[in-house]
Design an enzyme around this catalytic site. Sequence first.
Site, PDB file in Angstrom:
ATOM      1  N   LYS A 146     -17.334   6.265  -0.254  1.00  0.00           N
ATOM      2  CA  LYS A 146     -16.662   6.269   0.072  1.00  0.00           C
ATOM      3  C   LYS A 146     -16.166   7.963  -0.259  1.00  0.00           C
ATOM      4  CE  LYS A 146     -14.059   2.182  -0.079  1.00  0.00           C
ATOM      5  NZ  LYS A 146     -12.707   1.190  -0.414  1.00  0.00           N
ATOM      6  N   TYR A 199      -9.138   1.770   9.635  1.00  0.00           N
ATOM      7  CA  TYR A 199      -8.851   0.514   8.535  1.00  0.00           C
ATOM      8  C   TYR A 199      -7.404   0.276   9.282  1.00  0.00           C
ATOM      9  CZ  TYR A 199     -11.501   1.212   4.342  1.00  0.00           C
ATOM     10  OH  TYR A 199     -11.716   1.109   3.665  1.00  0.00           O
ATOM     11  N   ASN A 245     -12.714   3.123  -5.036  1.00  0.00           N
ATOM     12  CA  ASN A 245     -13.279   1.998  -5.559  1.00  0.00           C
ATOM     13  C   ASN A 245     -15.112   1.794  -4.855  1.00  0.00           C
ATOM     14  OD1 ASN A 245     -13.098   0.882  -2.719  1.00  0.00           O
ATOM     15  ND2 ASN A 245     -11.960  -0.718  -2.966  1.00  0.00           N
ATOM     16  N   HIS A 269     -17.531   0.617   0.318  1.00  0.00           N
ATOM     17  CA  HIS A 269     -16.861  -0.065   1.532  1.00  0.00           C
ATOM     18  C   HIS A 269     -18.019  -1.153   2.231  1.00  0.00           C
ATOM     19  CE1 HIS A 269     -15.470  -1.275   4.976  1.00  0.00           C
ATOM     20  NE2 HIS A 269     -15.807  -1.206   6.033  1.00  0.00           N
ATOM     21  N   GLU A 310     -16.901  -1.838  13.405  1.00  0.00           N
ATOM     22  CA  GLU A 310     -17.312  -0.853  12.577  1.00  0.00           C
ATOM     23  C   GLU A 310     -18.191  -0.234  12.472  1.00  0.00           C
ATOM     24  OE1 GLU A 310     -16.630  -2.501   8.327  1.00  0.00           O
ATOM     25  OE2 GLU A 310     -14.397  -3.342   8.242  1.00  0.00           O
TER      26      GLU A 310
HETATM   27  N1  UDP Z   1      -6.271  -1.062  -1.598  1.00  0.00           N
HETATM   28  C1  UDP Z   1      -5.820  -0.480  -2.214  1.00  0.00           C
HETATM   29  N2  UDP Z   1      -5.161  -1.098  -3.222  1.00  0.00           N
HETATM   30  C2  UDP Z   1      -5.253  -2.532  -1.927  1.00  0.00           C
HETATM   31  C3  UDP Z   1      -6.073  -3.212  -1.712  1.00  0.00           C
HETATM   32  C4  UDP Z   1      -7.105  -2.577  -0.714  1.00  0.00           C
HETATM   33  O1  UDP Z   1      -5.809   0.937  -2.508  1.00  0.00           O
HETATM   34  O2  UDP Z   1      -5.006  -3.630  -3.500  1.00  0.00           O
HETATM   35  C5  UDP Z   1      -8.053   0.153  -0.827  1.00  0.00           C
HETATM   36  C6  UDP Z   1      -9.059  -0.136  -1.559  1.00  0.00           C
HETATM   37  O3  UDP Z   1      -9.651   1.409  -1.538  1.00  0.00           O
HETATM   38  C7  UDP Z   1      -9.899  -0.669  -0.560  1.00  0.00           C
HETATM   39  C8  UDP Z   1      -9.681  -0.547   1.117  1.00  0.00           C
HETATM   40  O4  UDP Z   1      -8.127  -0.410   0.338  1.00  0.00           O
HETATM   41  O5  UDP Z   1     -11.815  -1.250  -0.916  1.00  0.00           O
HETATM   42  C9  UDP Z   1      -9.542  -1.728   1.555  1.00  0.00           C
HETATM   43  O6  UDP Z   1      -8.980  -3.301   1.345  1.00  0.00           O
HETATM   44  P1  UDP Z   1      -9.591  -4.394   1.311  1.00  0.00           P
HETATM   45  O7  UDP Z   1      -9.050  -5.737   1.158  1.00  0.00           O
HETATM   46  O8  UDP Z   1     -10.037  -5.103   2.958  1.00  0.00           O
HETATM   47  O9  UDP Z   1     -11.093  -4.546   0.128  1.00  0.00           O
HETATM   48  P2  UDP Z   1     -12.521  -4.409   1.037  1.00  0.00           P
HETATM   49  O10 UDP Z   1     -12.949  -5.180   1.749  1.00  0.00           O
HETATM   50  O11 UDP Z   1     -12.905  -2.901   0.968  1.00  0.00           O
HETATM   51  O12 UDP Z   1     -12.764  -4.683  -0.521  1.00  0.00           O
HETATM   52 MG    MG Z   2     -12.571  -5.055   3.981  1.00  0.00          MG
END
Ligand code: UDP
Ligand code: MG
Length: 138
Positions: free
Chosen positions: A9, A49, A112, A115, A126
Amino acid sequence: MQRTLAIVKPDGVSRSLIGEVIKRQEASGLKIVAAKLVRMTLAQAEGFYAVHRDKPFFGSLTAFMSSGPALVMVLEGDDAIARWRELMGATNYKEAAPGTIRADFATDIERNVVHGSDAPETAAFEIGYFFNCFELVG
Ligand code: UDP
Ligand code: MG
């Protein structure tokens, strides 16, 4: 054999963590079959997203994802989806297992670093979002 979409990211790219992430992917035996640096527009981040469009964090997340270059990659290997998510660690870095990328480098639940696709259907969507068949090697 399975394929998954991986992204370093914008926070990871700007903090010079590309090498660290790729080092861990290669050490784990996952093979990179496509890679490119992209600067997503806000609309492109919103499309990527779209599954999260009703979440409270959607606006902030898509602004962040379009804030600078990101490295998008396709990884290939047995069980690649789960293996890459294991290297990444939990979404919330505070809950991520020690030694995972997010535990080691994330600064925020949103920022974080990486992805990864979460299922075969999302991986197919994706990968197709960023790459065409001529860009996938091997
Ligand atoms: N995210 C956030 N707040 C939250 C949950 C997710 O900002 O409470 C962001 C974070 O960058 C995350 C992305 O949204 O990686 C997509 O969320 P997802 O639940 O799909 O998590 P991932 O699959 O990336 O672990
Ligand atoms: Mg996800």
